[in-house]
Design an enzyme around this catalytic site. Structure first.
Site, short mmCIF file in Angstrom:
data_model
loop_
_atom_site.label_atom_id
_atom_site.label_comp_id
_atom_site.label_asym_id
_atom_site.label_seq_id
_atom_site.Cartn_x
_atom_site.Cartn_y
_atom_site.Cartn_z
N ALA A 111 34.59 39.78 37.63
CA ALA A 111 33.84 40.14 36.44
C ALA A 111 34.75 40.95 35.51
O ALA A 111 35.75 41.52 35.97
CB ALA A 111 32.63 40.98 36.84
N GLY B 69 33.94 38.33 41.43
CA GLY B 69 33.21 37.24 40.80
C GLY B 69 34.01 35.95 40.73
O GLY B 69 33.44 34.86 40.72
N GLU C 46 33.47 34.36 43.89
CA GLU C 46 32.06 33.92 43.95
C GLU C 46 31.85 32.62 43.18
O GLU C 46 31.07 31.76 43.58
CB GLU C 46 31.16 35.03 43.41
CG GLU C 46 31.16 36.23 44.36
CD GLU C 46 30.38 37.41 43.81
OE1 GLU C 46 30.78 37.94 42.75
OE2 GLU C 46 29.35 37.77 44.40
N GLU D 95 34.77 44.35 45.42
CA GLU D 95 33.81 45.14 44.62
C GLU D 95 33.60 46.54 45.17
O GLU D 95 33.37 47.49 44.43
CB GLU D 95 32.47 44.40 44.54
CG GLU D 95 32.45 43.21 43.60
CD GLU D 95 32.93 41.91 44.23
OE1 GLU D 95 33.54 41.95 45.33
OE2 GLU D 95 32.69 40.84 43.63
N1 3HC Z 1 38.36 43.04 34.30
C1 3HC Z 1 39.00 43.48 33.20
N2 3HC Z 1 40.31 43.75 33.15
C2 3HC Z 1 41.01 43.57 34.27
C3 3HC Z 1 40.42 43.09 35.47
C4 3HC Z 1 39.03 42.82 35.45
N3 3HC Z 1 38.40 42.34 36.53
N4 3HC Z 1 41.38 43.00 36.41
C5 3HC Z 1 42.53 43.38 35.83
N5 3HC Z 1 42.32 43.72 34.55
C6 3HC Z 1 43.31 44.17 33.56
C7 3HC Z 1 43.99 45.47 33.96
O1 3HC Z 1 43.24 46.57 33.50
C8 3HC Z 1 45.32 45.35 33.24
O2 3HC Z 1 45.09 45.67 31.88
P1 3HC Z 1 46.25 46.40 31.01
O3 3HC Z 1 47.41 45.46 31.05
O4 3HC Z 1 45.61 46.56 29.69
O5 3HC Z 1 46.52 47.70 31.71
C9 3HC Z 1 45.63 43.87 33.34
O6 3HC Z 1 44.38 43.23 33.61
C10 3HC Z 1 46.59 43.51 34.45
O7 3HC Z 1 46.12 44.09 35.65
P2 3HC Z 1 47.12 44.78 36.69
O8 3HC Z 1 48.03 45.71 35.98
O9 3HC Z 1 46.27 45.33 37.77
O10 3HC Z 1 47.95 43.50 37.18
P3 3HC Z 1 48.41 43.10 38.63
O11 3HC Z 1 49.08 41.81 38.47
O12 3HC Z 1 49.11 44.24 39.28
O13 3HC Z 1 47.06 42.90 39.50
C11 3HC Z 1 44.88 42.04 40.00
C12 3HC Z 1 46.17 41.87 39.18
C13 3HC Z 1 45.15 41.89 41.51
C14 3HC Z 1 43.89 41.00 39.55
C15 3HC Z 1 44.31 43.45 39.76
O14 3HC Z 1 44.24 43.68 38.37
C16 3HC Z 1 42.93 43.68 40.31
O15 3HC Z 1 42.79 44.00 41.47
N6 3HC Z 1 41.88 43.58 39.46
C17 3HC Z 1 40.54 43.88 39.81
C18 3HC Z 1 39.94 42.83 40.70
C19 3HC Z 1 38.52 43.19 41.05
O16 3HC Z 1 38.21 44.28 41.49
N7 3HC Z 1 37.60 42.23 40.84
C20 3HC Z 1 36.22 42.44 41.10
C21 3HC Z 1 35.55 42.85 39.85
S1 3HC Z 1 33.87 43.29 40.10
C22 3HC Z 1 33.05 41.80 40.18
O17 3HC Z 1 33.65 40.77 40.12
C23 3HC Z 1 31.56 41.88 40.28
C24 3HC Z 1 30.94 40.58 40.66
O18 3HC Z 1 30.74 40.55 42.05
C25 3HC Z 1 29.62 40.40 39.99
#
Ligand code: 3HC
Ligand code: NAI
Length: 705
Positions: A68, A107, A110, A130
Site C-alpha cells: 500500500a 499489499g 496480497e 505490515e
Molecule cells: N509506500 C510509499 N512509499 C514507499 C513505500 C510504500 N509502501 N515503500 C517505499 N517507499 C518509498 C520510500 O519512502 C523511499 O522514498 P524516498 O526515496 O523519497 O526516501 C523510496 O520508496 C525508496 O525506498 P527505500 O529507500 O526503502 O528503498 P530500498 O530499495 O532500500 O527498499 C523496499 C525498498 C524493500 C520496498 C522498502 O522501501 C520497504 O520495505 N518498503 C515498505 C514495504 C512495506 O512495508 N509494505 C507494506 C505496506 S502496508 C500494506 O501494504 C497494507 C496492506 O496490507 C493493506
C-alpha cells in the site's frame, strides 16, 4: 511531474489474447489510489473483453509492488479499496498470472495471492511486513496466506514481518514456480500462453480448505501465548493472530470482514502513526546537506586505533562489511588482546554453528594487528577508539597526521570530547570527523556522525557512505558534550535520579520505563553497562558541575561499594551466580533511604504515569534545546537516534514524535509545573515555548525545505 493518473501508473497492452497489465508507479509501485483505480479498470476491461483469455500482472522498474502507499495512511480512504481490487482479480473468470520480481511486499503480495498463478524471479523478496508499521495484512493476506502456506508458517511470516527469498517462497507454497531470466513480462507471457494452450483452470486461493482446523487452532494458541510474552505493548501482532483464527473458523467472506475490522482498528492506533513516522524518519535521516552537496571519497582500507571494547567492535563491523582492517595498539600485549577481542566474536559464531571455521579464517585474514602507526600509511579511513582522554586523543591524532596519506579520513569515536580540539591537533582539520559508534559496535545500528566546524563536506558524505556499507543508521550531529544521544540521556537520567531521591525506588522507575515500552529501565541499563563507567564520568565532570544544580549522590554510594552491576554480581540489583535478571536488593533500598534522610527529604509516592511524565518531559525539553542549538538538524534526527541507539519503543516513533502526539502544550505545561520545584533543572526550551505559542509541532520542523 504531473499527478499520477490511473492510466499513467497502470498500463495495459494486448499481446494476442493476453492482457498484460503493468504497474508503473516509481519508485516501488506502491498501491496509491491511482494504481488501485488503474488495476480495477484493467480487471473490468479484461473481464468485459471476450477477446481476452488471460491476464498478466507485472511491475515496472525495480519491484513488483512494495505494498500500500504508506503516505496515504491516516488520510481519508479513496475508493476502490485494496481488498476490492484483490477481489476483482480473484473473481476474474480468466486465468490471472502474477510475476514477482524485486519487492512483492504487503499489499503487493496480497495482489499476487489474489491472482490464480504466481511466478517469482530469483531475486524477488516476498513478505507481509505490515506488523512493522503497526498494521496487519489488510487485503486478504491473513486469509489467503494461511490457505497457501499453512497456518503456522503464514502466521509466523506475518508476525515477524520478514522477507522471504523466491526460493523460500517456493518451498513455503507461496509461489508456483521460479522463473529464469530477468524480464518478468516475457517470462509471464510465456507461462500464461502455456496455461491457455492447455486450458488451465482458474484457481482461487479462497477456495483452498485449511487442513486440520483443530490442529491449526492449537498452533495458533501456542503462537499467541509466545507472542504475548514478547510484544511489550505492541498492538497489531495479537490482531494478526485473531485474523488467522477467523480464517480457520469462518467462511472466507466472514474472515475477510473480520480482517477489515481489525485492520481499521490498527490503522486508527497511535502505534501505526509512530511506526510509520519511524519508517520515513529512517529514510530521511541520510538526507543531510553535506551528503547531498558532495560525493564521498573512495575508501577501501580501514584503520582502527585501539583494540578495546569499541575498537574491536568497530573492527568486526568493518570486517563483516568486507573491508581489510589494520588495528594499531600501544604494545604487543595490547594488540594481542585487541586481536583476541575481534577473534572471539567469530569464535562465538562458529560455536553457535552460525559460521564455518573456514569463513572465520577468511575474515581474520583481512585483519592485521600492529604496534606501529606507520602501518596506517595506506588506509583510506581511520577510526580512533583509545581512552576517553583529550590529551591521549590529541597525541594519537598528531601521529595520524604524520603517517596517514593525504585525503585519508581521520575519525574519532569519542563519546563526549571536543572534536574541534582533536581536529586542531592535526594540520588537516578538514579531514577530521566524529564517528560515534554504540556498544556493542558490531551489533548496534546507530552511528552518530559528528560534524566539527572545519570538516569538509566530502568527508561528511564519506561518513554517510561508510554507514551504508556497515549497515548502520547514521544521524548527523553537531559538536557538544555528548552530541545528540548522550547529551539528552544525561538530562533524563538526572530526572530519574531526582524521582529516585524524592521517593520512587529504582525498581519502580525501571518498571515504569519498561511499561512505556523500553526493553530495560535506566538502572538495569547501568548494571548492564557497568556502574563504574558512569561513576568515572561523574568524577571527571565534578570540577565543572554547577554547584547550584541538584546532584543526587545515591549512584556514587552504590559505586563506592564496588557494586558495578552484572559484572560484580550486584549493582542496583543482585545477580546471584551470574544471573542476568537482577533481583531487588533491600540493601540498595536502605542506602537510598539513608541518602534521602541525609538530605532531609521525606519520600513521597510516584505513580508510574508521573515517573514517565517527568522522564519524557526531560528528554523532550533537552531535545528541543539540541534542536535550537543546531546540534540536531531536525526533530526526526533525534527520534532516529533514540530508536536506533537507546531502545526507545519504536511504536512511539521517538521522543519528539511522542511529544507531538501528546500535544506540545501539555509537555510544556508539565515542564512549567515541575519548574516550580526546581527552576534550575526545568528550564523550558525557548524552541518549545515558541512552537506552543505558534500552535505548531515538531513535525512542522521535519518538512523538507
Ligand atoms: N509506500 C510509499 N512509499 C514507499 C513505500 C510504500 N509502501 N515503500 C517505499 N517507499 C518509498 C520510500 O519512502 C523511499 O522514498 P524516498 O526515496 O523519497 O526516501 C523510496 O520508496 C525508496 O525506498 P527505500 O529507500 O526503502 O528503498 P530500498 O530499495 O532500500 O527498499 C523496499 C525498498 C524493500 C520496498 C522498502 O522501501 C520497504 O520495505 N518498503 C515498505 C514495504 C512495506 O512495508 N509494505 C507494506 C505496506 S502496508 C500494506 O501494504 C497494507 C496492506 O496490507 C493493506
Ligand atoms: P577500552 O578501554 O576498552 O579500550 C581502549 C583501548 O585503547 C585499549 O585497548 C588501550 O590499550 C588502547 N589505547 C590507549 N591509548 C592508545 C594509544 N595511544 N594508541 C593505541 N591504542 C591505545 O575503551 P572503549 O570502551 O573501547 O572506549 C574507547 C573510546 O570509545 C572512548 O573514546 C570511549 O569514550 C568511546 N566509546 C565507548 C563506548 C562504550 O560503551 N564503551 C561507546 C561509544 C564510544
Amino acid at each position: 511531474m504531473g499527478a499520477a493518473t490511473p492510466d499513467s501508473v497502470v498500463t495495459t497492452a494486448r499481446v494476442g489474447s493476453i492482457l498484460a497489465v503493468t504497474v508503473n508507479n516509481p519508485p516501488v509501485n506502491a498501491l496509491g489510489v491511482a494504481v488501485r483505480q488503474g488495476l480495477a479498470a484493467a480487471m473490468a476491461a479484461a473481464q468485459a473483453d471476450s477477446g481476452v483469455a488471460g491476464v498478466l500482472l507485472v511491475g515496472a522498474g525495480k519491484a513488483f509492488i512494495a505494498g500500500a502507499d504508506i503516505r496515504e495512511f491516516g488520510k481519508p480512504t479513496m475508493p476502490p479499496s485494496l481488498p476490492e481490487v484483490c477481489r476483482s482479480i480473484e473473481d476474474c473468470t480468466k486465468p490471472v498470472v502474477a510475476v514477482l520480481h524485486g519487492a512483492a511486499l504487503g499489499g503487493g503480495l496480497e495482489v499476487a495471492l489474489s491472482a490464480h498463478y504466481r511466478l517469482a524471479l530469483p531475486a524477488a523478496k516476498l513478505g507481509l511486513p505490515e506488523v512493522t508499521l503497526g498494521l496487519l495484512p489488510g487485503s486478504g493476506g491473513t486469509q489467503r496466506a494461511p490457505r497457501l502456506m499453512g497456518v503456522k508458517a503464514a502466521t509466523e511470516l506475518m508476525l515477524s514481518g520478514q522477507h522471504l527469498s523466491a526460493k523460500a517462497a517456493l518451498a513455503a507454497g507461496l509461489v508456483d514456480q521460479l522463473a529464469e531470466g530477468d524480464d518478468a513480462r516475457a517470462v509471464g507471457l510465456d507461462y500464461l500462453s502455456g496455461l491457455l494452450a492447455r486450458n488451465a483452470p482458474v484457481r482461487r486461493t479462497r477456495d483452498i480448505a485449511i487442513a486440520d482446523p483443530a490442529a491449526a487452532l492449537a498452533e495458533l494458541a501456542a503462537l499467541k501465548a509466545d507472542t504475548a510474552k514478547k510484544i511489550r505493548g505492541l498492538f497489531s501482532p495479537l490482531k494478526i493472530i485473531e485474523c488467522v483464527q477467523a480464517a480457520v473458523q469462518l467462511p472466507f467472506d466472514e474472515g475477510m470482514a473480520r480482517e477489515r475490522a481489525l485492520f481499521l482498528e490498527c490503522l486508527d492506533s497511535p502505534q501505526r502513526a509512530g511506526l510509520i513516522h519511524a519508517f520515513f524518519a529512517e529514510r530521511e535521516v541520510v538526507k543531510v546537506p553535506e551528503a547531498q552537496a558532495a560525493a564521498p571519497r573512495a575508501f577501501a582500507r580501514i584503520g582502527i586505533v585501539g583494540g578495546g571494547t569499541m575498537g574491536a567492535g568497530i573492527a568486526v563491523s568493518a570486517l563483516d562489511a568486507g573491508y581489510p582492517v589494520t588495528m594499531v595498539e600501544r604494545d604487543a600485549e595490547s594488540i594481542a588482546r585487541g586481536r583476541a577481542n575481534v577473534e572471539k566474536v567469530y569464535t562465538g559464531l562458529v560455536a553457535k554453528g552460525r559460521m564455518a571455521e573456514e569463513a572465520k579464517a577468511a575474515v581474520m585474514a583481512r585483519y592485521t594487528g600492529s604496534t606501529s602507526y606507520d602501518d596506517l600509511a595506506n588506509v583510506d579511513l581511520v577510526i580512533e577508539a583509545v581512552f576517553e582522554d583529550l590529551e591521549v586523543k590529541k597525541a594519537v591524532f598528531k601521529e595520524l597526521d604524520r603517517v596517514c596519506k593525504p585525503g585519508a579520513v581521520l575519525a574519532t569515536n569519542t563519546s563526549y570530547l571536543d572534536i574541534d580540539a582533536i581536529a586542531a591537533a592535526t594540520r588537516r582539520p578538514q579531514d577530521v570527523i566524529g564517528l560515534h559508534f554504540f556498544s556493542p559496535a558490531n551489533i548496534m545500528k546507530l552511528l552518530e556522525i559528528v560534524v566539527p566546524a572545519k570538516v569538509s563536506a566530502d568527508v561528511v558524505a564519506t561518513a554517510f557512505e561508510l554507514a551504508k556499507k556497515l549497515k548502520k543508521v547514521p544521524v548527523r550531529a553537531g559538536v557538544c558534550d555528548g552530541f545528540i544521544g548522550n547529551r539528552i540521556l544525561a538530562v533524563y537520567r538526572d530526572a530519574a535520579n531526582h524521582v529516585l531521591e524524592d521517593g520512587a525506588s529504582p525498581y519502580e522507575i525501571d518498571a515504569a520505563v519498561r511499561e512505556f515500552g523500553y526493553p530495560m529501565g535506566p538502572f538495569q541499563v547501568s548494571d548492564l553497562a557497568g556502574g563504574d563507567i558512569g561513576w568515572a564520568t561523574r568524577k571527571r565532570k565534578a570540577a565543572t558541575r554547577d554547584p547550584k544544580a541538584r546532584y543526587v549522590e545515591i549512584a556514587d554510594r552504590i559505586a563506592e561499594r564496588g557494586w558495578y552491576g552484572q559484572k560484580t554480581g550486584r549493582g542496583w540489583y543482585l545477580y546471584p551466580e551470574g544471573a542476568r535478571m537482577g533481583q531487588q536488593d533491600p540493601e540498595v533500598l536502605a542506602i537510598v533511604d539513608a541518602e534521602r534522610a541525609r538530605k532531609g527529604i521525606t519520600p513521597r509516592t510516584f505513580s508510574h504515569e508521573e515517573i514517565m511524565r517527568r522522564y519524557m518531559a526531560a528528554m523532550v525539553n533537552e531535545g528541543a534545546k539540541v534542536l535550537e542549538e543546531g546540534i540536531a538538524l531536525r526533530p526526526l534526527d533525534i527520534d532516529v537516534t533514540f530508536l536506533s541507539g537507546y531502545g526507545f519503543p519504536r511504536y512511539r516513533g521517538g521522543p519528539m514524535q511522542w511529544a507531538d502526539m501528546q500535544g506540545l502544550d501539555k509537555v510544556l505545561a508539565d515542564i512549567e509545573a515541575f519548574a516550580k520545584e526546581d527552576a534550575q533543572f526545568w528550564q523550558p526550551a525557548a524552541l518549545l515555548k515558541k512552537l506552543v505559542a505558534e500552535g505548531r509541532n515538531f513535525a512542522s520542523l521535519n518538512q523538507r525545505g
